[in-house]
Design a protein around this motif. Sequence first.
Motif, mmCIF file in Angstrom:
data_model
loop_
_atom_site.group_PDB
_atom_site.id
_atom_site.type_symbol
_atom_site.label_atom_id
_atom_site.label_comp_id
_atom_site.label_asym_id
_atom_site.label_seq_id
_atom_site.Cartn_x
_atom_site.Cartn_y
_atom_site.Cartn_z
ATOM 1 N N ILE A 155 4.304 -0.730 -11.626
ATOM 2 C CA ILE A 155 4.071 -1.676 -10.546
ATOM 3 C C ILE A 155 3.613 -0.999 -9.262
ATOM 4 O O ILE A 155 2.645 -1.412 -8.658
ATOM 5 C CB ILE A 155 5.301 -2.581 -10.316
ATOM 6 N N TRP A 156 4.256 0.081 -8.875
ATOM 7 C CA TRP A 156 3.827 0.713 -7.615
ATOM 8 C C TRP A 156 2.909 1.887 -7.927
ATOM 9 O O TRP A 156 1.726 1.872 -7.636
ATOM 10 C CB TRP A 156 5.046 1.152 -6.801
ATOM 11 N N TYR A 157 3.463 2.918 -8.596
ATOM 12 C CA TYR A 157 2.573 3.962 -9.060
ATOM 13 C C TYR A 157 2.161 3.523 -10.450
ATOM 14 O O TYR A 157 2.892 3.559 -11.346
ATOM 15 C CB TYR A 157 3.294 5.326 -9.139
ATOM 16 N N LEU A 173 -7.183 7.074 0.479
ATOM 17 C CA LEU A 173 -5.730 7.273 0.415
ATOM 18 C C LEU A 173 -5.150 6.373 -0.668
ATOM 19 O O LEU A 173 -5.625 5.247 -0.859
ATOM 20 C CB LEU A 173 -5.079 6.906 1.758
ATOM 21 N N GLY A 174 -4.130 6.840 -1.370
ATOM 22 C CA GLY A 174 -3.483 6.023 -2.410
ATOM 23 C C GLY A 174 -4.492 5.560 -3.443
ATOM 24 O O GLY A 174 -4.541 4.395 -3.833
ATOM 25 N N ALA A 175 -5.299 6.503 -3.933
ATOM 26 C CA ALA A 175 -6.463 6.142 -4.764
ATOM 27 C C ALA A 175 -6.079 5.610 -6.144
ATOM 28 O O ALA A 175 -6.891 4.972 -6.803
ATOM 29 C CB ALA A 175 -7.368 7.356 -4.931
ATOM 30 N N THR A 184 -7.326 10.790 -2.838
ATOM 31 C CA THR A 184 -6.001 11.394 -2.684
ATOM 32 C C THR A 184 -4.904 10.442 -3.134
ATOM 33 O O THR A 184 -5.064 9.214 -3.109
ATOM 34 C CB THR A 184 -5.724 11.786 -1.211
ATOM 35 N N ASP A 185 -3.804 11.014 -3.559
ATOM 36 C CA ASP A 185 -2.623 10.225 -3.978
ATOM 37 C C ASP A 185 -1.473 11.202 -4.134
ATOM 38 O O ASP A 185 -1.615 12.411 -3.875
ATOM 39 C CB ASP A 185 -2.914 9.471 -5.296
ATOM 40 N N LEU A 186 -0.337 10.700 -4.605
ATOM 41 C CA LEU A 186 0.825 11.543 -4.898
ATOM 42 C C LEU A 186 0.536 12.386 -6.144
ATOM 43 O O LEU A 186 -0.373 12.054 -6.920
ATOM 44 C CB LEU A 186 2.047 10.643 -5.153
ATOM 45 N N ASP A 212 0.307 13.360 0.385
ATOM 46 C CA ASP A 212 1.493 12.506 0.505
ATOM 47 C C ASP A 212 1.559 12.050 1.959
ATOM 48 O O ASP A 212 1.603 12.880 2.875
ATOM 49 C CB ASP A 212 2.731 13.340 0.115
ATOM 50 N N TRP A 213 1.547 10.733 2.164
ATOM 51 C CA TRP A 213 1.509 10.203 3.540
ATOM 52 C C TRP A 213 2.685 10.690 4.381
ATOM 53 O O TRP A 213 2.604 10.716 5.599
ATOM 54 C CB TRP A 213 1.523 8.659 3.523
ATOM 55 N N SER A 214 3.780 11.052 3.727
ATOM 56 C CA SER A 214 4.976 11.420 4.490
ATOM 57 C C SER A 214 4.953 12.894 4.917
ATOM 58 O O SER A 214 5.868 13.354 5.580
ATOM 59 C CB SER A 214 6.233 11.144 3.660
ATOM 60 N N VAL A 235 -8.606 2.443 1.917
ATOM 61 C CA VAL A 235 -7.222 2.200 1.492
ATOM 62 C C VAL A 235 -7.210 0.851 0.768
ATOM 63 O O VAL A 235 -7.484 -0.181 1.376
ATOM 64 C CB VAL A 235 -6.271 2.113 2.714
ATOM 65 N N ALA A 236 -6.926 0.844 -0.533
ATOM 66 C CA ALA A 236 -6.912 -0.433 -1.261
ATOM 67 C C ALA A 236 -5.536 -0.674 -1.862
ATOM 68 O O ALA A 236 -5.011 0.179 -2.589
ATOM 69 C CB ALA A 236 -7.973 -0.450 -2.363
ATOM 70 N N ASP A 237 -4.975 -1.797 -1.546
ATOM 71 C CA ASP A 237 -3.725 -2.253 -2.144
ATOM 72 C C ASP A 237 -2.571 -1.270 -1.949
ATOM 73 O O ASP A 237 -1.796 -1.020 -2.864
ATOM 74 C CB ASP A 237 -3.940 -2.519 -3.645
HETATM 75 C C1 LIG Z 1 -0.872 -0.202 -5.740
HETATM 76 S S1 LIG Z 1 -1.498 1.369 -5.903
HETATM 77 C C2 LIG Z 1 -3.197 1.167 -5.379
HETATM 78 C C3 LIG Z 1 -4.123 2.013 -6.202
HETATM 79 C C4 LIG Z 1 -5.594 1.873 -5.892
HETATM 80 N N1 LIG Z 1 -5.881 2.077 -4.492
HETATM 81 C C5 LIG Z 1 -6.141 0.534 -6.370
HETATM 82 O O1 LIG Z 1 -6.453 -0.307 -5.537
HETATM 83 O O2 LIG Z 1 -6.294 0.347 -7.576
HETATM 84 C C6 LIG Z 1 -0.753 2.205 -4.512
HETATM 85 C C7 LIG Z 1 -0.977 3.702 -4.532
HETATM 86 O O3 LIG Z 1 -0.373 4.297 -3.391
HETATM 87 C C8 LIG Z 1 0.157 5.545 -3.788
HETATM 88 N N2 LIG Z 1 1.225 5.978 -2.851
HETATM 89 C C9 LIG Z 1 2.437 5.422 -2.675
HETATM 90 N N3 LIG Z 1 3.151 6.137 -1.792
HETATM 91 C C10 LIG Z 1 2.377 7.172 -1.394
HETATM 92 C C11 LIG Z 1 2.550 8.270 -0.483
HETATM 93 N N4 LIG Z 1 3.693 8.458 0.195
HETATM 94 N N5 LIG Z 1 1.547 9.130 -0.322
HETATM 95 C C12 LIG Z 1 0.390 8.978 -1.011
HETATM 96 N N6 LIG Z 1 0.150 7.966 -1.877
HETATM 97 C C13 LIG Z 1 1.146 7.075 -2.067
HETATM 98 C C14 LIG Z 1 0.715 5.260 -5.166
HETATM 99 O O4 LIG Z 1 0.918 6.459 -5.906
HETATM 100 C C15 LIG Z 1 -0.340 4.342 -5.763
HETATM 101 O O5 LIG Z 1 -1.314 5.036 -6.488
#
Ligand SMILES: C[S@@+](CC[C@H](N)C(=O)[O-])C[C@H]1O[C@@H](n2cnc3c(N)ncnc32)[C@H](O)[C@@H]1O
Length: 383
Positions: free
Chosen positions: A176-178, A229-231, A253-255, A283-285, A302-304
Amino acid sequence: MHYIRFLKQPRLLPSASAPNQVSAKITITTDLGESFCFETVPLCALLEIDASGSTSGGGAWRTLASADIVWAAKDGYTGVEVIIPAPNLARLRHGRVRMVVKARSDSLDVSAFENCWVQAAEETSGVVAVRSMAINLRPHAEQRPAIQALAERVFHAHGKELHIWEEAGESIARHIWYGPGPRDAGLILSSYLSFFSPLSSESGKVYSPPELPLLQTTLQKEEFQVLELGAGCGIVGISLATFFPEAKQVILTDLPEASEILTHNVSLLPSPTNSKISHQVLDWSLPLPTNIQNTRWDLVLVADCTYNPDVVPDLVKALGRLTEPGKAEALVVVAMKVRHESEAVFFDLMQDAGFVVKEKAKVPLEVLGADSEEIEIFGFMRG
Ligand SMILES: C[S@@+](CC[C@H](N)C(=O)[O-])C[C@H]1O[C@@H](n2cnc3c(N)ncnc32)[C@H](O)[C@@H]1O
């Protein structure tokens, strides 16, 4: 939009009474997998063979056998068994075989990015088809452990195909999230970007998406640098790199959890796209990696990524670091499907960090058997 997913990967049935059937189990869910499709959808399942000898990517696939199945609302709770009789499979000595499951009606197809706009204009829905990995044809083959199973989504525009692989384990919940399969916001943003590609022919544009002038101006620059970001699986950045030869550098980029699928998807890109796209852990943090901190980004995508309020403060901090005063004026493009009131915190934090919404667009999204939704695309700039 809905997505066909494998609940059980296709396999050759081990039963002696039915030695030449391939069986799988599918479900149809929304992008997060949190809800099933509550509508009847006639589907077509194909067994395809590639006898070219290729072991990865590409190949010359042709249909070996097919079966029609019907998804009904009640199937959400159990999934639907797909069985394709394939008597000629026993004679197969070489080659790869895969299963493709798609909606029988072309009007539900979203593999052509252009169809996203046709569907938005005509208020119709989309169902995203799925392709399996090569099926193990040894009759008593062990099922792949869920974590290793992948499934492929294919999209195309302007004569180019995108091959986006995602994890296809049996538990959709952990994705759901990752869970780096494409989501509605990423898909719509990808098709939006492709619409403005210099590769597109004006005559092919039947329906127009809403205008986002700043984004369009950035995409028309002679050269530009893009960070995502969060690709997730990388669909947005891969679309941009594919449809915009002027993009000088695209970093996804992503985790670390997403690195494997991003590596795989980037590795499938043909030349010259593969020379300008790469991926990196961000990592955003944490503080930005030095190369990313030192680059003047024209566009940050940044998508979703805004629907989990727990991590939104870190996301906004990362966006702040990327656009610190004195750096180039990056356009931050955020695509989202607003799912909950709590997501408003993203806008409050962006405002506190000095970001201003410079432009926005809404794309209507019909959902089979459910209320319509909307994808919103925002263009933010600092100050
Ligand atoms: C719902 S997915 C969206 C994926 C993609 N952008 C899409 O639209 O199909 C959210 C993404 O944010 C990433 N994410 C969550 N927390 C993160 C963090 N602290 N740093 C980097 N990426 C993060 C997750 O690993 C996940 O791939």
